[in-house]
Design an enzyme around this catalytic site. Sequence first.
Site, short mmCIF file in Angstrom:
data_model
loop_
_atom_site.label_atom_id
_atom_site.label_comp_id
_atom_site.label_asym_id
_atom_site.label_seq_id
_atom_site.Cartn_x
_atom_site.Cartn_y
_atom_site.Cartn_z
N LYS A 70 0.81 -1.21 0.00
CA LYS A 70 0.00 0.00 0.00
C LYS A 70 0.85 1.27 0.00
O LYS A 70 0.35 2.34 -0.35
CB LYS A 70 -0.91 -0.01 1.22
CG LYS A 70 -1.90 -1.14 1.21
CD LYS A 70 -3.06 -0.78 0.36
CE LYS A 70 -3.92 -1.96 0.03
NZ LYS A 70 -5.04 -1.63 -0.81
C1 LIG Z 1 -3.39 -7.09 3.27
C2 LIG Z 1 -4.04 -6.73 1.97
N1 LIG Z 1 -4.07 -7.63 0.98
C3 LIG Z 1 -4.67 -7.37 -0.20
C4 LIG Z 1 -5.28 -6.15 -0.45
C5 LIG Z 1 -5.96 -5.90 -1.77
O1 LIG Z 1 -5.29 -4.96 -2.57
P1 LIG Z 1 -6.08 -4.03 -3.58
O2 LIG Z 1 -6.87 -3.03 -2.78
O3 LIG Z 1 -5.03 -3.35 -4.41
O4 LIG Z 1 -6.99 -4.89 -4.41
C6 LIG Z 1 -5.26 -5.19 0.55
C7 LIG Z 1 -5.92 -3.89 0.35
O5 LIG Z 1 -6.26 -3.20 1.32
C8 LIG Z 1 -4.62 -5.47 1.79
O6 LIG Z 1 -4.59 -4.58 2.80
#
Ligand SMILES: Cc1ncc(COP(=O)(O)O)c(C=O)c1O
Length: 312
Positions: free
Chosen positions: A46
């Site tokens: 992130k």
């Molecule tokens: C730990 C974790 N895995 C996967 C994701 C999914 O990513 P994306 O929002 O880019 O689809 C997030 C998003 O908040 C996350 O915090």
Amino acid sequence: MPDNYASTTLHAIGNTPLVRLNQIVPPNSAEVFVKLEYYNPTGSYKDRMALAMIEEAERSGALKPGMTVVECTGGSTGTSLAFVCAVKGYPFQVVTSDAFAKEKLQTMRAFGADLVIIASEGGKITPDLIPSMREKARQLSETIGTYFTDQINNPNSMKGYSRIGQEILQQLDRPVDAFCGGVGTAGMLMGVSRAFREAHQTTRIIALEPASAPLLSTGTRGTHTVEGIGIGMVPPLLSNDFYDEVRTVDETEARQMARMLAKTEGIFAGISSGLNVTAALQLAQELGPGHTVVTVACDSGMKYLSGSLYTN
Ligand SMILES: Cc1ncc(COP(=O)(O)O)c(C=O)c1O
């Protein structure tokens, strides 16, 4: 010797290692590589999107010095935004919930964020939770002097994530046959997919979601505890043109995989990372030797130490 340092911690984002799995890939499978995104400064991919959203808002003039940044988040985006805002000097107001890992809430506070907590039903991510968090963030962002990063609708997040795709292509001197990833906002999957398409790769892109909340695959909403994905709505950034298939993964298997990754490969990551690798191994078996499957370890296992992932 010339200087070799980062001028701010923001320059430490990205260029994460890509590691081949050696112990847990079944025989007669494709090779599986995992991009270790927990090497980013706050331990999550992130950081890439938080920086991209803030810097694009600065460039467009929507975000100016002295303004307060507002977002609603389960804690990963919030931690990354809190980090970027701390370095750049913006106050950060974050709407979150007690359904998410304590470590994430504490880390956001450590970076100076102001937290607004929405109470969950027994610590679960129910279908109503994210919409009520979003509504609260929208209300807060009506105050003058605020800038709502609105991660769910903000296409700038994909610019940050495209770098994951570009880095993978630089790290591997061969075509990537399949790439899979869990979908929350879909920013990561769409960003990587765009980078692969721009590089004329014909990689099969597979979106993943928890089996108990198969909204993308069957339209059925449900409850789960895989933080970050399965957000109870089809994310606006998810474009049919940029993925080939949706698969569901059983949450219990994802959790077992996260534990196995730590014990056998030394990859200490979260539940969504376990889910990604579970699907990557399935794809590797289907594709067979001579092929390449890539996925990501989204964040660090350190974020989950107080929960049940590493205690059961
Ligand atoms: C730990 C974790 N895995 C996967 C994701 C999914 O990513 P994306 O929002 O880019 O689809 C997030 C998003 O908040 C996350 O915090």
